[in-house]
Scaffold this motif. Sequence first.
Motif, short mmCIF file in Angstrom:
data_model
loop_
_atom_site.label_atom_id
_atom_site.label_comp_id
_atom_site.label_asym_id
_atom_site.label_seq_id
_atom_site.Cartn_x
_atom_site.Cartn_y
_atom_site.Cartn_z
N ALA A 90 0.80 -1.23 -0.19
CA ALA A 90 0.05 0.07 0.07
C ALA A 90 0.97 1.13 0.03
CB ALA A 90 -0.79 0.16 1.30
N VAL A 91 0.58 2.15 -0.72
CA VAL A 91 1.57 3.56 -0.73
C VAL A 91 0.45 4.61 -0.17
CG1 VAL A 91 2.34 5.16 -2.41
CG2 VAL A 91 2.43 2.74 -3.05
N ILE A 92 1.06 5.12 0.79
CA ILE A 92 0.51 6.36 1.56
C ILE A 92 0.93 7.52 1.58
CG2 ILE A 92 -0.11 6.97 4.02
CD1 ILE A 92 0.05 3.91 4.92
N ASN A 93 0.25 8.66 0.84
CA ASN A 93 0.53 9.98 0.76
C ASN A 93 0.63 10.61 2.28
OD1 ASN A 93 -0.82 9.63 -2.13
ND2 ASN A 93 1.50 9.80 -2.04
N PRO A 94 1.56 11.23 2.71
CA PRO A 94 1.53 11.86 3.89
C PRO A 94 0.86 13.42 3.78
CG PRO A 94 3.59 12.28 3.21
CD PRO A 94 2.90 11.48 2.34
N LEU A 146 -8.86 18.48 13.57
CA LEU A 146 -7.81 17.63 12.88
C LEU A 146 -8.14 17.27 11.62
CD1 LEU A 146 -8.43 14.20 12.61
CD2 LEU A 146 -8.26 14.47 15.18
N VAL A 147 -6.96 16.94 10.71
CA VAL A 147 -7.09 16.71 9.47
C VAL A 147 -6.64 15.27 9.21
CG1 VAL A 147 -6.69 17.17 6.76
CG2 VAL A 147 -6.97 19.01 8.53
N SER A 148 -7.13 14.18 8.82
CA SER A 148 -6.76 13.04 8.66
C SER A 148 -6.71 12.43 7.37
CB SER A 148 -7.87 11.92 9.76
OG SER A 148 -7.35 10.62 9.41
N THR A 149 -5.69 11.77 7.21
CA THR A 149 -5.54 10.86 5.92
C THR A 149 -6.40 9.41 5.89
OG1 THR A 149 -3.80 9.53 6.58
CG2 THR A 149 -3.33 11.35 5.67
N PRO A 150 -6.83 8.67 4.87
CA PRO A 150 -7.29 7.30 5.13
C PRO A 150 -6.60 6.59 6.07
CG PRO A 150 -7.62 8.28 2.73
CD PRO A 150 -6.66 9.38 3.57
N ALA A 151 -5.28 6.40 5.97
CA ALA A 151 -4.50 5.50 6.72
C ALA A 151 -4.59 5.81 8.01
CB ALA A 151 -3.00 5.69 6.12
N GLY A 152 -4.92 7.11 8.51
CA GLY A 152 -4.88 7.64 9.91
C GLY A 152 -6.37 7.56 10.44
N VAL A 171 -9.96 11.28 -0.31
CA VAL A 171 -10.61 12.27 0.47
C VAL A 171 -9.67 12.30 1.84
CG1 VAL A 171 -12.64 12.30 -0.58
CG2 VAL A 171 -12.09 10.78 1.57
N LEU A 172 -9.98 13.64 2.60
CA LEU A 172 -9.32 14.04 3.85
C LEU A 172 -10.71 14.07 4.76
CD1 LEU A 172 -6.65 16.55 2.68
CD2 LEU A 172 -6.29 14.00 3.08
#
Length: 253
Positions: A90-94, A146-152, A171-172
């Motif tokens: 899986a590739v996660i963009n921060p 807060l702003v969250s990524t899908p991974a977080g 989406v965020l």
Amino acid sequence: MTLRIAFAASNAPIAQSAKAALTRRYGDHAEEGADVIVALGGDGFMLDTLHRTQDLGAPVYGMNRGTVGFLMNEYSDHQLEERLAQAEEAVINPLSMTAETQDGEIHRALAINEVSLLRSGPQAAQVRISVDGKVRMSELVCDGVLVSTPAGSTAYNYSAHGPILPIGSDVLAVTAVAAFRPRRWRGALLPKTADVCFEVLAPGKRPVMAEADSRSVRNVVRVDVRSEPSIGHRVLFDPGHGLEERLIREQFV
């Protein structure tokens, strides 16, 4: 071809013991030039490892020697090379955080899970929220936002009653922490390309700190957050236990 494996472990005795056992069995290559980096610890250590090795290019395969281990695979010292060869990636963009403090200093950091603003005094924070340069909420009174990524999205975001986001949703999530006004506001879903700006109102009276994956900046007056597509963290999971499956499964427990 034998995989060049680099092992990294947290300071916890159980993680150090695992590293010693795995090193005896598989050797231990330097992280520079390794084919894969195996992180031994919990989710916090996994995040630290991903940040620390982001310029090396090697994927990171975590094995849980911590508590929750959402980003980790089950620990075993058997058949590691076979597990790595079969692993799903899986590739996660921060997220990129740019925070300005009351004294005018600019602090930059990356966050794989979330960027959060939290009150750091006895009174609730007052925050103005803009998206792509347009004010969307003139005043949010809250303990934090807060702003969250899908991974977080299953981490702090989910604890604050934010949504779990599918890993490929682009989406965020913007989620309030104990919102007081507007009392019923539960947050928003934004395109991954959105630029989110938080302006702290009355920062002297109501001080606020910002955190990017636990990297803290105190006394902020403005925080800009956006996804960073130029950076991709490569994370490996055992087949059938990838990040997408974990995010779905988490919604039915």
